[in-house]
Scaffold this active site. Structure first.
Site, PDB file in Angstrom:
ATOM      1  N   SER A  45       0.870  -1.093  -0.007  1.00 13.19           N
ATOM      2  CA  SER A  45       0.267  -0.085  -0.021  1.00 13.19           C
ATOM      3  C   SER A  45       0.987   1.234  -0.072  1.00 13.19           C
ATOM      4  O   SER A  45       0.384   2.314  -0.058  1.00 13.19           O
ATOM      5  CB  SER A  45      -0.960  -0.054   1.271  1.00 13.19           C
ATOM      6  OG  SER A  45      -0.165  -0.241   2.454  1.00 13.19           O
ATOM      7  N   GLU A 181      -8.640  -9.744   4.627  1.00 12.36           N
ATOM      8  CA  GLU A 181      -9.192  -8.340   4.075  1.00 12.36           C
ATOM      9  C   GLU A 181     -10.590  -8.504   3.481  1.00 12.36           C
ATOM     10  O   GLU A 181     -10.776  -9.180   2.748  1.00 12.36           O
ATOM     11  CB  GLU A 181      -8.134  -7.855   3.077  1.00 12.36           C
ATOM     12  CG  GLU A 181      -8.398  -6.557   2.757  1.00 12.36           C
ATOM     13  CD  GLU A 181      -7.138  -5.641   2.266  1.00 12.36           C
ATOM     14  OE1 GLU A 181      -6.169  -6.279   1.901  1.00 12.36           O
ATOM     15  OE2 GLU A 181      -7.452  -4.415   1.742  1.00 12.36           O
TER      16      GLU A 181
HETATM   17  O1  KIV Z   1      -0.355  -3.255   2.080  1.00  9.13           O
HETATM   18  C1  KIV Z   1      -1.140  -3.208   2.773  1.00  9.13           C
HETATM   19  O2  KIV Z   1      -1.536  -2.110   3.449  1.00  9.13           O
HETATM   20  C2  KIV Z   1      -1.837  -4.367   3.205  1.00  9.13           C
HETATM   21  C3  KIV Z   1      -3.062  -4.317   4.366  1.00  9.13           C
HETATM   22  C4  KIV Z   1      -3.671  -5.830   4.426  1.00  9.13           C
HETATM   23  C5  KIV Z   1      -2.457  -3.747   5.627  1.00  9.13           C
HETATM   24  O3  KIV Z   1      -1.445  -5.619   2.763  1.00  9.13           O
END
Ligand code: KIV
Length: 265
Positions: A45, A181
């Site tokens: 992310s 998720e």
């Molecule tokens: O990259 C990310 O933020 C994630 C989330 C599940 C926290 O994979």
């Protein structure tokens, strides 16, 4: 010695719920660590939160290695998990193991990768090689093009059964924890009760053993956030205000003052 390791995370199941988050640089990782966050994920992310992309897909190994190294330098006690970026584990298990080794050498204590039954062979190889794996099932952002958007998964009984089967498969393959998720909260409760490993939910309700929040969401650095997020601060406004005050004071001559000290911190 670090306070949080894989054994401590495993031992937390049913004993203590873990509030975990992402971080992408040394400064915020140090602050999260000092605050007692047990697991810090260097998430892909970072693509949206730091690099200005629309999805996680463009994030590559060099982005990941630089961020993992920075976070690891900021952390004393937290378990650092490095997210395997899209493309780093889809082109064969040998290359995937090499990339996971690079993430560990950069400073991560474990890696995270998306997928259920389809990645179990790879999870087994990584665990055998001494690389702890935090799995990720349910909504998998690296599959955004297949879903046609970031959409909740596991909504029908048939789809729920697939998520359950994936979660059980990654546990059986040796993952020490699994991200759930964007799935219905009753499904997350069912999986959490069925597994011996820690479930880390995000948009999956209150019944998981642990939670993730993306750092920029929880701190309010992102003003638009998913509906499941709680903002614990409103830093975007404060940061914008501080920049504006600085620009204004330089323009007006209020900063810097006439005598500017010796430059020491
Ligand atoms: O990259 C990310 O933020 C994630 C989330 C599940 C926290 O994979």
């Amino acid at each position: 010695m670090k306070r949080w390791n894989v054994a401590a995370v495993r031992a937390a199941k049913g004993v203590r719920r873990l509030g975990c988050c992402t971080a992408y640089d040394s400064c915020f990782a140090r602050l999260a660590d000092e605050a007692g966050v047990p697991i810090i994920l260097v998430g892909d992310s970072q693509g949206m939160n730091c690099l200005g992309y629309e999805t996680t897909l463009p994030v590559n190994m060099s982005d990941t290695l630089a961020a993992v190294a920075a976070v690891a330098r900021g952390v004393k006690d937290a378990l650092v998990v490095g997210d395997m970026p899209f493309g780093s584990y889809q082109c064969g298990d040998d290359e995937a193991v090499r990339n996971a080794v690079a993430v560990i050498k950069a400073g991560a204590d474990a890696v995270k990768l998306e997928g259920g039954a389809s990645v179990c062979g790879l999870i087994r190889r990584l665990v055998t090689a001494g690389i702890p794996v935090l799995a990720h099932v349910g909504m998998m952002p690296q599959s955004v093009n297949e879903y046609g958007g970031f959409r909740k998964q596991g909504k029908t009984r048939e789809a729920a059964e697939r998520v359950i089967a994936d979660a059980k498969a990654v546990e059986e393959a040796g993952a020490f924890a699994v991200t759930l998720e964007c799935i219905p909260s009753d499904l997350a409760a069912e999986i959490t009760a069925a597994l011996k490993i820690v479930t880390v939910g995000i948009g999956a309700g209150p019944h998981c053993d642990a939670q993730w929040l993306v750092m920029h969401d929880l701190l309010g650095l992102n003003e638009q956030v998913p509906s499941f997020v709680k903002k614990y601060s409103s830093l975007a406004g404060e940061v914008r205000g501080a920049f504006a005050a600085y620009v204004e004071e330089v323009a007006s001559g209020a900063f810097p003052p006439p005598a500017d000290g010796d430059g020491a911190k």
